[in-house]
Design a protein around this motif. Structure first.
Motif, mmCIF file in Angstrom:
data_model
loop_
_atom_site.group_PDB
_atom_site.id
_atom_site.type_symbol
_atom_site.label_atom_id
_atom_site.label_comp_id
_atom_site.label_asym_id
_atom_site.label_seq_id
_atom_site.Cartn_x
_atom_site.Cartn_y
_atom_site.Cartn_z
ATOM 1 N N MET A 1 -27.899 9.352 12.729
ATOM 2 C CA MET A 1 -27.334 8.008 12.883
ATOM 3 C C MET A 1 -25.954 8.116 13.517
ATOM 4 O O MET A 1 -25.233 9.090 13.291
ATOM 5 C CB MET A 1 -27.254 7.313 11.524
ATOM 6 N N SER A 2 -25.562 7.119 14.292
ATOM 7 C CA SER A 2 -24.272 7.146 14.965
ATOM 8 C C SER A 2 -23.616 5.775 14.920
ATOM 9 O O SER A 2 -24.254 4.780 14.572
ATOM 10 C CB SER A 2 -24.439 7.610 16.413
ATOM 11 N N ILE A 3 -22.336 5.734 15.289
ATOM 12 C CA ILE A 3 -21.602 4.479 15.362
ATOM 13 C C ILE A 3 -20.996 4.358 16.753
ATOM 14 O O ILE A 3 -20.960 5.328 17.513
ATOM 15 C CB ILE A 3 -20.489 4.402 14.303
ATOM 16 N N TYR A 4 -20.509 3.156 17.066
ATOM 17 C CA TYR A 4 -19.914 2.906 18.372
ATOM 18 C C TYR A 4 -18.414 2.691 18.229
ATOM 19 O O TYR A 4 -17.957 1.985 17.331
ATOM 20 C CB TYR A 4 -20.562 1.699 19.030
ATOM 21 N N VAL A 5 -17.681 3.328 19.116
ATOM 22 C CA VAL A 5 -16.229 3.178 19.181
ATOM 23 C C VAL A 5 -15.914 2.416 20.458
ATOM 24 O O VAL A 5 -16.232 2.871 21.559
ATOM 25 C CB VAL A 5 -15.522 4.550 19.207
ATOM 26 N N ASN A 6 -15.321 1.258 20.319
ATOM 27 C CA ASN A 6 -14.976 0.423 21.467
ATOM 28 C C ASN A 6 -13.527 0.678 21.874
ATOM 29 O O ASN A 6 -12.625 0.661 21.026
ATOM 30 C CB ASN A 6 -15.154 -1.053 21.121
ATOM 31 N N ALA A 7 -13.320 0.920 23.155
ATOM 32 C CA ALA A 7 -11.974 1.164 23.679
ATOM 33 C C ALA A 7 -11.649 0.137 24.753
ATOM 34 O O ALA A 7 -12.498 -0.184 25.593
ATOM 35 C CB ALA A 7 -11.869 2.575 24.252
#
Length: 421
Positions: A1-7
């Motif tokens: 499972m992974s998450i998203y990092v918004n920049a």
């Protein structure tokens, strides 16, 4: 499972991620890739249908994000202050949005892997926990971090600034200090050449012409003279289609006042950037409210002149407060149509020149506001240095600030530009 990092980057150009982690899995931008086109990527500016759609979607996303940050900041601080404003202003200045995928145990303590990239991109991050952070992992909307300073003197929750804008700020404000003007260190710098967006030349020229025409009409009202609307409309291709709601309403009220007084509308053809008086007879009576509005709009000559400078049509000293040369302004604007020039092809001033003028004007605008507050007893005396701006200087600064705020923010109407300092 992974998450998203918004920049969220304020730099127009794409900044590829070269760090140890995986590169961005997605990105989208508001502007064209070419440095020669620092424009919003919309159909009106020559973009394709898909790019236009993406731009509108990203603008909507950023508006929602800025609203979220403002709400969170006000709730956590208890008021909307300079720290919250700095975050909101960064979001409003975003040019590119990147999405990175990371393992599900990724949190703010791991943001250091983006440090070099974030410095070049001038980026902030939105994490899965709902926080807005810089590359050091600091929660930018955490009141507990206010006043904490690491060894380099920057507060832990500092919103990042592009090195170009920092360098210009120090240089310009240092020069102002030597002239006797002291600018608060909390006032953020304007955007750098790498970040700034402009409106295309033809749009800028049309705005300059409309401002000149409205100012001419306003000056006529202040003198108690009739405005020659027949002359205006005879040469109004660049005027009446580009008026703001405020300008349109003003001209309609002026025309209505003349008609109710039985004034002749005039019939001598004129030019959009020329005089607006001469053919009507008698002396119309304008209400006090209309005259007060006319006083404000008559200053539009100053904004028109500045936009003509930005277009390279006039050589003026944007670092002084010399009154507008009306004859030169009208001649410069008329010349484009008389010589059958394409306004879209006008060579705009360099981004460096525009940023330089913006930093100077924005910094002095802060001084102007503070001095006016001091004069009214609403601020401590002496915070702005020993030099004093003159009454007309305040008005010139407002109009130049308005012109620059509109020129560098393609998403907002001229009536609604942000003049806050």
């Amino acid at each position: 499972m992974s998450i998203y990092v918004n920049a969220y980057s304020t730099v127009r150009a794409d900044v590829p991620f070269q760090g140890a982690g995986a590169p961005a899995i997605a990105s989208r931008e508001l502007c064209f890739d070419s440095p020669a086109q620092p424009y919003l990527k919309t159909a009106a500016n020559g973009a394709g249908e898909e790019d236009d759609k993406q731009t509108l979607e990203l603008l909507e996303h950023l508006a929602g994000f800025a609203g979220y940050a403002a709400e969170q900041g006000e709730e956590r601080f208890g008021n909307f202050n300079s720290y919250v404003l700095a975050v909101v202003q960064h979001i409003r200045s975003v040019r590119r949005h990147y999405v990175f995928e990371r393992e599900d145990d990724f949190d703010f303590s791991h943001l250091g892997e983006f440090a070099d990239w974030a410095r070049e991109a001038n980026a902030v991050f939105f994490l899965a926990d709902g926080t807005v952070r810089n590359a050091s992992g600091a929660d930018l909307l955490d009141p507990a971090l206010v006043g904490s300073s690491p060894a380099n003197g920057a507060q832990a929750n500092s919103v990042p600034r592009h090195p170009g804008s920092e360098d210009r700020m120090r240089r310009v404000r240092g020069a102002l200090w030597r002239q006797g003007y002291q600018v608060a260190p909390t006032l953020p710098p304007v955007r750098s050449e790498a970040e700034i967006l402009l409106r295309p030349a033809e749009e800028v020229f049309n705005r300059a012409v409309a401002l000149s025409v409205v100012a001419t009409a306003a000056a006529s009202v202040l003198r108690g003279e009739a405005v020659n609307f027949a002359a205006l409309r005879a040469g109004a291709q660049r005027t009446f289609g580009n008026l703001t709601k405020v300008e349109q309403a003003f001209l309609e009220r002026v025309e209505a006042a003349q008609e109710s007084a039985g004034e002749a509308p005039g019939a001598v053809p004129g030019e959009a950037s020329g005089e607006a008086t001469g053919a009507a007879t008698g002396a119309p009576t304008y209400s006090q409210d209309l005259q007060e509005d006319a006083y404000q709009l008559a200053w539009a000559y100053t904004a028109s002149e500045f936009l003509a400078w930005a277009l390279g049509l006039m050589d003026i000293d944007v670092f002084s407060f010399t009154p507008v040369d009306l004859a030169a302004l009208r001649s410069a604007l008329r010349g484009i149509d008389r010589e059958n020039q394409d306004a879209a092809a006008l060579p705009m001033r360099s981004l460096s020149e525009i940023c330089e003028a913006f930093e100077y004007i924005y910094s002095l605008r802060w001084v102007s506001v503070e001095q006016q507050l001091e004069a009214s007893g609403q601020a401590g005396v002496g915070q702005t240095g020993s030099a004093q701006l003159q009454p007309q200087d305040h008005s010139i600064l407002v109009e130049r600030h308005r012109a620059l705020a509109w020129l560098t923010d393609p998403t907002i109407a001229y009536d609604d530009v942000d003049l806050s300092t």
